[in-house]
Design an enzyme around this catalytic site. Structure first.
Site, PDB file in Angstrom:
ATOM      1  N   GLY A 263      26.704  10.742  -7.296  1.00 46.37           N
ATOM      2  CA  GLY A 263      26.243   9.456  -6.871  1.00 46.37           C
ATOM      3  C   GLY A 263      26.730   9.091  -5.546  1.00 46.37           C
ATOM      4  O   GLY A 263      26.159   9.845  -4.705  1.00 46.37           O
ATOM      5  N   VAL A 264      27.859   8.259  -5.372  1.00 44.98           N
ATOM      6  CA  VAL A 264      28.341   8.084  -4.001  1.00 44.98           C
ATOM      7  C   VAL A 264      28.428   9.537  -3.291  1.00 44.98           C
ATOM      8  O   VAL A 264      28.115   9.568  -2.139  1.00 44.98           O
ATOM      9  CB  VAL A 264      29.671   7.370  -4.247  1.00 44.98           C
TER      10      VAL A 264
ATOM     11  N   ASP B 208      33.738   6.033 -11.832  1.00 43.53           N
ATOM     12  CA  ASP B 208      35.277   5.684 -11.931  1.00 43.53           C
ATOM     13  C   ASP B 208      35.410   3.978 -12.040  1.00 43.53           C
ATOM     14  O   ASP B 208      36.393   3.898 -12.655  1.00 43.53           O
ATOM     15  CB  ASP B 208      35.584   5.849 -10.330  1.00 43.53           C
TER      16      ASP B 208
HETATM   17  N1  APR Z   1      28.247   6.666 -17.486  1.00 44.48           N
HETATM   18  C1  APR Z   1      28.038   7.749 -16.976  1.00 44.48           C
HETATM   19  N2  APR Z   1      27.356   8.056 -15.794  1.00 44.48           N
HETATM   20  C2  APR Z   1      27.773   7.030 -15.145  1.00 44.48           C
HETATM   21  C3  APR Z   1      28.048   5.904 -15.298  1.00 44.48           C
HETATM   22  C4  APR Z   1      28.487   5.524 -16.520  1.00 44.48           C
HETATM   23  N3  APR Z   1      29.039   4.207 -17.090  1.00 44.48           N
HETATM   24  N4  APR Z   1      28.083   4.954 -13.975  1.00 44.48           N
HETATM   25  C5  APR Z   1      27.651   5.911 -13.046  1.00 44.48           C
HETATM   26  N5  APR Z   1      27.259   7.118 -13.541  1.00 44.48           N
HETATM   27  C6  APR Z   1      26.879   8.093 -12.816  1.00 44.48           C
HETATM   28  C7  APR Z   1      25.901   8.105 -11.745  1.00 44.48           C
HETATM   29  O1  APR Z   1      24.621   7.515 -12.025  1.00 44.48           O
HETATM   30  C8  APR Z   1      25.992   9.464 -10.961  1.00 44.48           C
HETATM   31  O2  APR Z   1      24.881  10.241 -11.574  1.00 44.48           O
HETATM   32  O3  APR Z   1      27.844   9.123 -12.520  1.00 44.48           O
HETATM   33  C9  APR Z   1      27.446   9.874 -11.732  1.00 44.48           C
HETATM   34  C10 APR Z   1      28.262  10.121 -10.472  1.00 44.48           C
HETATM   35  O4  APR Z   1      28.304   9.137  -9.382  1.00 44.48           O
HETATM   36  P1  APR Z   1      29.549   8.383  -9.090  1.00 44.48           P
HETATM   37  O5  APR Z   1      30.422   7.516  -9.952  1.00 44.48           O
HETATM   38  O6  APR Z   1      29.095   7.946  -7.665  1.00 44.48           O
HETATM   39  O7  APR Z   1      30.624   9.658  -8.667  1.00 44.48           O
HETATM   40  P2  APR Z   1      30.650  10.657  -7.473  1.00 44.48           P
HETATM   41  O8  APR Z   1      29.353  11.085  -6.973  1.00 44.48           O
HETATM   42  O9  APR Z   1      31.487  12.038  -8.037  1.00 44.48           O
HETATM   43  O10 APR Z   1      31.402  10.032  -6.396  1.00 44.48           O
HETATM   44  C11 APR Z   1      32.814   9.743  -6.495  1.00 44.48           C
HETATM   45  O11 APR Z   1      32.823   7.124  -6.105  1.00 44.48           O
HETATM   46  O12 APR Z   1      33.568   5.664  -7.280  1.00 44.48           O
HETATM   47  C12 APR Z   1      33.719   6.479  -6.327  1.00 44.48           C
HETATM   48  O13 APR Z   1      36.160   6.351  -6.744  1.00 44.48           O
HETATM   49  C13 APR Z   1      34.994   7.160  -6.774  1.00 44.48           C
HETATM   50  O14 APR Z   1      35.482   7.706  -4.511  1.00 44.48           O
HETATM   51  C14 APR Z   1      34.853   8.179  -5.746  1.00 44.48           C
HETATM   52  C15 APR Z   1      33.331   8.822  -5.584  1.00 44.48           C
END
Ligand code: APR
Length: 181
Positions: free
Chosen positions: A127-128, A40
């Site tokens: 991820g998160v 994000d």
């Molecule tokens: N390109 C592709 N994948 C990525 C990138 C990138 N630039 N950056 C991170 N990732 C991967 C992470 O390694 C993970 O496997 O994206 C996947 C999803 O991780 P998160 O971004 O943490 O998303 P999510 O688990 O869905 O959590 C969403 O996190 O950033 C906040 O605003 C967002 O509150 C929401 C939550």
């Protein structure tokens, strides 16, 4: 790795989703569409302030978990960003698989509504939000394959996985899925 599903190509690659050249890039957002870290943060940084201005203007109430909304793509090499909200992993008994599948499905519906031939997805929720990668891979890929079987579009769906471990989990799941079908 890739699979052909009817006339669509489903690809798994390792990389940074902000560098993709596709019609639509999918973001892993939160239900407030408030921005965040992870993918994000990267998408908003690369896309510029237009993305947040548009989500604020068009979707002041945010987006339900298990769904997605569309904006323009600002400075990204795409026409649209689909802001998808995956579930937070709570152990698997709170409807997480249905919500995760719903987020992918809604993005593919948006792709059809906006005439997108190519869509890039991240590994939403892994991820998160703490969704175990192997389970997210199974559910996400099954939802996308089922959609492509039914609708025969978009022509290209690319999963852009950030690290080798995530690519391995999604590759294993796609192999199982295509072997069993
Ligand atoms: N390109 C592709 N994948 C990525 C990138 C990138 N630039 N950056 C991170 N990732 C991967 C992470 O390694 C993970 O496997 O994206 C996947 C999803 O991780 P998160 O971004 O943490 O998303 P999510 O688990 O869905 O959590 C969403 O996190 O950033 C906040 O605003 C967002 O509150 C929401 C939550």
């Amino acid at each position: 790795m890739f699979a052909l599903i009817r006339q669509s190509r489903l690809e798994l690659v390792q990389g940074d989703i902000t560098q993709q050249q596709v019609d639509a890039i999918v973001n892993a957002a939160n239900s407030e569409l408030a921005g965040g870290g992870g993918v994000d943060g990267a998408i908003h940084r690369a896309g510029g302030p237009q993305l947040m201005a548009e989500t604020d203007r068009l979707y002041p109430d945010g987006c339900q978990t298990g769904s997605a909304v569309a904006t323009g793509a600002g400075r990204l090499n795409a026409r649209f960003v689909f802001h998808a909200v995956g579930p937070i992993w709570e152990g698997g008994h709170s409807g997480e698989p249905a919500l995760l599948a719903g987020a992918y499905r809604r993005c593919l519906e948006l792709a059809m509504e906006h005439n997108c031939q190519s869509v890039a997805f991240p590994a939403i929720s892994t991820g998160v939000y703490g969704y175990p990668k192997n389970r997210a891979a199974e559910t996400s890929l099954a939802a996308v394959c089922a959609f492509l079987q039914t609708h025969n579009q978009p022509a290209l769906v690319r999963f852009v996985l950030f690290d080798a471990g995530t690519l391995a989990a999604y590759s294993q799941a796609l192999e199982t899925l295509t072997r069993d079908s």
